[in-house]
Design an enzyme around this catalytic site. Structure first.
Site, PDB file in Angstrom:
ATOM      1  N   ASP A  28      38.672-121.522 -13.625  1.00 12.09           N
ATOM      2  CA  ASP A  28      38.281-121.131 -14.997  1.00 12.09           C
ATOM      3  C   ASP A  28      37.024-122.264 -15.235  1.00 12.09           C
ATOM      4  O   ASP A  28      37.074-123.317 -15.376  1.00 12.09           O
ATOM      5  CB  ASP A  28      39.598-121.439 -15.972  1.00 12.09           C
ATOM      6  N   ASP A  32      38.926-121.303 -21.074  1.00 14.11           N
ATOM      7  CA  ASP A  32      39.618-120.389 -21.849  1.00 14.11           C
ATOM      8  C   ASP A  32      41.108-119.930 -21.267  1.00 14.11           C
ATOM      9  O   ASP A  32      41.943-119.368 -21.817  1.00 14.11           O
ATOM     10  CB  ASP A  32      38.911-118.940 -22.308  1.00 14.11           C
ATOM     11  N   ASP A  36      37.019-116.814 -13.883  1.00 14.03           N
ATOM     12  CA  ASP A  36      36.028-116.196 -14.433  1.00 14.03           C
ATOM     13  C   ASP A  36      35.162-116.119 -13.261  1.00 14.03           C
ATOM     14  O   ASP A  36      35.365-117.027 -12.118  1.00 14.03           O
ATOM     15  CB  ASP A  36      35.283-116.507 -15.469  1.00 14.03           C
ATOM     16  N   ASP A 105      37.687-104.017  -5.248  1.00 10.68           N
ATOM     17  CA  ASP A 105      38.892-103.125  -5.562  1.00 10.68           C
ATOM     18  C   ASP A 105      38.366-102.018  -6.207  1.00 10.68           C
ATOM     19  O   ASP A 105      37.580-102.004  -7.335  1.00 10.68           O
ATOM     20  CB  ASP A 105      39.844-103.917  -6.355  1.00 10.68           C
ATOM     21  N   ASP A 207      42.500 -98.931  -3.931  1.00 10.24           N
ATOM     22  CA  ASP A 207      43.884 -99.367  -4.786  1.00 10.24           C
ATOM     23  C   ASP A 207      44.827 -97.901  -4.771  1.00 10.24           C
ATOM     24  O   ASP A 207      44.403 -97.029  -5.196  1.00 10.24           O
ATOM     25  CB  ASP A 207      43.749 -99.940  -5.891  1.00 10.24           C
ATOM     26  N   GLU A 261      44.811 -99.084   0.744  1.00  2.18           N
ATOM     27  CA  GLU A 261      46.074 -99.849   0.411  1.00  2.18           C
ATOM     28  C   GLU A 261      47.316 -98.706   0.716  1.00  2.18           C
ATOM     29  O   GLU A 261      47.216 -97.533   0.131  1.00  2.18           O
ATOM     30  CB  GLU A 261      46.404-100.205  -1.060  1.00  2.18           C
ATOM     31  N   HIS A 327      48.459-110.362  -3.730  1.00  2.00           N
ATOM     32  CA  HIS A 327      48.711-110.496  -5.128  1.00  2.00           C
ATOM     33  C   HIS A 327      49.950-109.532  -5.710  1.00  2.00           C
ATOM     34  O   HIS A 327      50.400-109.855  -6.732  1.00  2.00           O
ATOM     35  CB  HIS A 327      47.437-110.149  -6.120  1.00  2.00           C
ATOM     36  N   ASP A 328      50.515-108.951  -4.913  1.00  2.00           N
ATOM     37  CA  ASP A 328      51.767-108.070  -5.210  1.00  2.00           C
ATOM     38  C   ASP A 328      52.924-108.510  -4.365  1.00  2.00           C
ATOM     39  O   ASP A 328      53.950-107.864  -4.413  1.00  2.00           O
ATOM     40  CB  ASP A 328      51.486-106.711  -4.590  1.00  2.00           C
TER      41      ASP A 328
HETATM   42  C1  GLC Z   1      48.137-101.662  -6.330  1.00  2.00           C
HETATM   43  C2  GLC Z   1      47.811-103.045  -6.803  1.00  2.00           C
HETATM   44  C3  GLC Z   1      48.837-103.450  -7.810  1.00  2.00           C
HETATM   45  C4  GLC Z   1      48.811-102.677  -9.025  1.00  2.00           C
HETATM   46  C5  GLC Z   1      48.792-101.036  -8.524  1.00  2.00           C
HETATM   47  C6  GLC Z   1      48.532-100.371  -9.503  1.00  2.00           C
HETATM   48  O1  GLC Z   1      49.451-101.633  -5.663  1.00  2.00           O
HETATM   49  O2  GLC Z   1      47.787-103.845  -5.608  1.00  2.00           O
HETATM   50  O3  GLC Z   1      48.446-104.924  -8.122  1.00  2.00           O
HETATM   51  O4  GLC Z   1      49.424-103.177  -9.874  1.00  2.00           O
HETATM   52  O5  GLC Z   1      48.281-100.743  -7.440  1.00  2.00           O
HETATM   53  O6  GLC Z   1      46.857-100.225  -9.825  1.00  2.00           O
END
Ligand code: GLC
Length: 552
Positions: A28, A32, A36, A105, A207, A261, A327-328
């Site tokens: 950051d 905030d 970023d 993404d 995605d 993905e 991140h999932d």
């Molecule tokens: C994909 C992303 C995830 C998101 C989902 C909806 O699985 O990796 O983070 O919540 O799509 O966009």
């Protein structure tokens, strides 16, 4: 003509190591509490120093942030929290100056309900945007049930009184699904892709794209289908046709990589996405291995079998991504290694060795190079993730076992992998001078980049060595993969071979000494990488030991 042995056709994206930055949590710059673009710019030298060559950024487009940017309200603008288009241009320039490529993404299975398209679409049944989304008129009765991953009731149809109709949302209510059957919508998406490709970006991560095409005859699915919904949702209708069109209109016109993905539920699905002769995408990523980890552990045998099986489908053509965390998911070391003080670092290094020595392009999630761990949250108030919070609401409404739920999310919530990057021992791990949008893991005082920079044996410095090893050995990128000691339930052993060069990888996935048997004399082999000061003699491995040998 594409060679029939496409898997060994050289490409920059096969030789890449991808580093994933979750922009909200990386750095950051303005206090905030939200990471970023300027923050990322200030850390480009750090990223470069890892030896990686591609950065994948989670969505940075304008968004009301129902799902942290996976709900886009303007695809041609930058999210206010993250900065401006000028910051983006600086970021891209700074990356290219350092020889780093950028993958963005592309979230086009759905948009935000605050996107202008959706506002128009819902305004009237006669809107020219109506068919940008999937609607079901209420006078036709209730639509056939569809499962939603994030909805509080898991119901993917949301009633909208404005036009007396339901719209479809596989994710949250604020993420209505786009209608890919509409050629106008597809052209809009290609226009967006060209906009970013013309700016000079180097790739797209599509995605949730396996869900983009639907069976819009809306058949009834069997009871309980939602327990394994992928076969019903993924790779439907004309998905491959859309990808071929996207390839023709956009991807083939730029030197960009593309990765989907998800890869459906069969090899054939996965393969068809990325077989170069079909001209769709470059890579996909499969979830089979990523879904193995459970609080009670996982079967190392199954892990080996899964990776081996997937590798076998791409021997001649197509290409895979290799990853275990993003991140999932909760943190890599908690799920596949061991987060105890005794084994955290050594198990993280073992996992690095694995990811850097498999065939396929490795993806590495920010913070895993330090061996960052799960957040340790104990209260629902600590969580921010829409999926985690909505499921909590649902559990509450059905009288579910809330303490059990809290325990479960302590292991598996996506927020575990979204805490601020741990730069140093300053407040919030040096991530922000303000209040972070999600609490930093208090263990930043001991696990942080600054401390690890100073320690030649740190997890961080091991990561650099592992990346270097991969880059210096084409056999690790293009070489044939052979599993050895197949039935060993603790140790994963394999070789990678190319043009007479043979590397042997030994990995102990257990917190105990483990034996293996490969009928090969390694006493004279040279050690290329090892996570212990002294690698074990032939036949056994110390807890979480990893060794890479060159065998003659
Ligand atoms: C994909 C992303 C995830 C998101 C989902 C909806 O699985 O990796 O983070 O919540 O799509 O966009």
């Amino acid at each position: 003509m594409v060679s029939s042995n496409d898997a060994i056709a050289k490409k920059w994206w096969k030789e890449a190591v991808v580093y994933q930055v979750y922009p909200r949590s990386f750095m950051d710059s303005d206090g905030d509490g939200i990471g970023d673009l300027k923050g990322i710019i200030s850390k480009l030298d750090y990223i470069k120093s890892l030896g990686v060559n591609v950065i994948w950024l989670n969505p940075i487009y304008s968004s009301p942030n129902d799902d942290n940017g996976y709900d886009v309200s303007d695809y041609r603008n930058i999210m206010k929290d993250f900065g401006t288009m000028a910051d983006f241009d600086d970021l891209l320039k700074g990356m290219h100056q350092r020889g780093l490529k950028l993958v963005m993404d592309l979230v086009v299975n759905h948009s935000s309900d605050e996107h202008e398209w959706f506002k128009q679409s819902r305004s009237s049944r006669n809107s020219p945007y109506r068919n940008y989304y999937h609607w079901w008129n209420a006078e036709d009765g209730k639509p056939p049930y569809r499962y939603s991953l994030f909805d509080v009731n898991h119901d993917a149809w949301k009633y909208d009184s404005l036009t007396n109709a339901y719209y479809l949302h596989y994710f949250s209510r604020k993420q209505p699904d786009l209608n890919w059957e509409n050629p106008k919508l597809r052209q809009e998406v290609y226009g967006i892709m060209k906009f970013w490709a013309d700016k000079g970006i180097d790739g797209f991560r599509l995605d949730a794209f396996q869900f983009a095409a639907k069976d819009t005859t809306w058949p009834m699915f069997p009871k309980g289908f939602e327990k394994n919904f992928v076969p019903y949702y993924a790779m439907q209708g004309n998905l491959h046709g859309y990808l071929q069109e996207m390839n023709r209109e956009v991807l083939s016109k730029y030197d960009v990589m593309s990765v989907a993905e998800g890869s459906g539920s069969t090899f054939e699905d996965g393969h068809n996405l990325v077989d170069a002769r079909r001209r769709e995408l470059n890579m996909a990523y499969a979830f089979d291995a990523v879904d193995l980890a459970k609080p009670e552990g996982y079967s190392v045998l199954k892990f080996k079998q899964t990776f081996t099986k997937w590798d076998s489908a791409f021997v001649d053509d197509g290409w895979l991504s290799i990853f275990l965390a993003n991140h999932d998911q909760a943190r890599l070391v908690n799920r596949y290694g061991n987060d105890s003080p005794e084994f955290r670092s050594v198990s993280a290094k073992m996992l690095m060795t694995f990811l850097m020595t498999m065939r396929g392009t490795p993806y590495y999630y920010y913070g895993d190079e330090l061996g960052m761990t799960n957040a340790g949250f104990t209260k629902i108030e600590d969580y921010r993730d829409v999926q985690t919070l909505n499921e909590y609401q649902r559990q509450k409404s059905i009288g579910g076992d809330l303490p059990a739920y809290l325990k479960r999310i302590g292991f598996e919530s996506r927020d575990n992998g979204r805490t601020p990057f741990q730069w140093n021992t300053k407040a919030n791990g040096g991530f922000s001078t303000g209040t972070p949008w999600i609490n930093a893991n208090p263990n930043y005082k001991t696990i942080n980049a600054a401390a690890q920079e100073k320690d030649a044996n740190s997890t961080l410095n091991y990561f650099r060595k592992a990346v270097k090893l991969r880059k210096a050995n084409e056999a690790l990128i293009y070489g044939k993969y052979t599993l050895l000691d197949e039935d060993n339930p603790d140790v994963y052993v394999y070789t990678r071979e190319l043009n007479g060069k043979k590397l042997l990888v030994l990995l102990n996935f257990r917190a105990k000494a483990s034996a293996y048997n490969i009928g090969m004399d390694i006493s004279k082999a040279s050690v290329l990488l090892s996570n212990y000061a002294k690698p074990s003699a032939s036949g056994t491995l110390q807890p979480y030991e990893a060794v890479v040998y060159e065998v003659k």
